[in-house]
Motif scaffolding. Sequence first.
Motif, PDB file in Angstrom:
ATOM      1  N   THR A  71       0.830  -1.205   0.000  1.00 31.15           N
ATOM      2  CA  THR A  71       0.000   0.000   0.000  1.00 31.15           C
ATOM      3  C   THR A  71       0.864   1.255   0.000  1.00 31.15           C
ATOM      4  N   PHE A  72       1.904   1.267   0.841  1.00 35.13           N
ATOM      5  CA  PHE A  72       2.757   2.449   0.922  1.00 35.13           C
ATOM      6  C   PHE A  72       3.543   2.671  -0.367  1.00 35.13           C
ATOM      7  N   LEU A  73       3.882   1.596  -1.058  1.00 34.09           N
ATOM      8  CA  LEU A  73       4.549   1.740  -2.353  1.00 34.09           C
ATOM      9  C   LEU A  73       3.612   2.379  -3.373  1.00 34.09           C
ATOM     10  N   ILE A 116       1.099   4.398  -2.654  1.00 35.61           N
ATOM     11  CA  ILE A 116       0.955   5.798  -2.256  1.00 35.61           C
ATOM     12  C   ILE A 116       2.179   6.597  -2.687  1.00 35.61           C
ATOM     13  N   ARG A 117       3.361   6.034  -2.474  1.00 35.80           N
ATOM     14  CA  ARG A 117       4.604   6.719  -2.878  1.00 35.80           C
ATOM     15  C   ARG A 117       4.636   6.943  -4.381  1.00 35.80           C
ATOM     16  N   SER A 118       4.168   5.971  -5.128  1.00 33.55           N
ATOM     17  CA  SER A 118       4.112   6.105  -6.581  1.00 33.55           C
ATOM     18  C   SER A 118       3.183   7.254  -6.976  1.00 33.55           C
ATOM     19  N   GLU A 149       2.477   9.844  -5.091  1.00 36.04           N
ATOM     20  CA  GLU A 149       3.153  11.075  -4.681  1.00 36.04           C
ATOM     21  C   GLU A 149       4.141  11.537  -5.739  1.00 36.04           C
ATOM     22  N   LEU A 200       0.614  10.874   1.551  1.00 33.81           N
ATOM     23  CA  LEU A 200       0.623  10.216   2.858  1.00 33.81           C
ATOM     24  C   LEU A 200       0.535  11.233   3.991  1.00 33.81           C
ATOM     25  N   GLN A 219      -2.465  11.462   6.745  1.00 35.33           N
ATOM     26  CA  GLN A 219      -2.186  11.448   8.185  1.00 35.33           C
ATOM     27  C   GLN A 219      -2.801  12.667   8.868  1.00 35.33           C
TER      28      GLN A 219
END
Length: 52
Positions: A2-4, A6-8, A10, A18, A22
Amino acid sequence: MTFLAIRSLELEIGYPVLAVLQALGAALEREGFASRLKGRPHRQEKEASGGR
């Protein structure tokens, strides 16, 4: 994974997704969305318009 994703996003849009998520989570913990819809409509309209 999931964080990958989101980073993509971004990197694609050039915005800290992210960090925004938050901050939204923290704000909603302080005051839920339903109460924001019900209460203090003048405050919400003023904030949504950038204080105008």
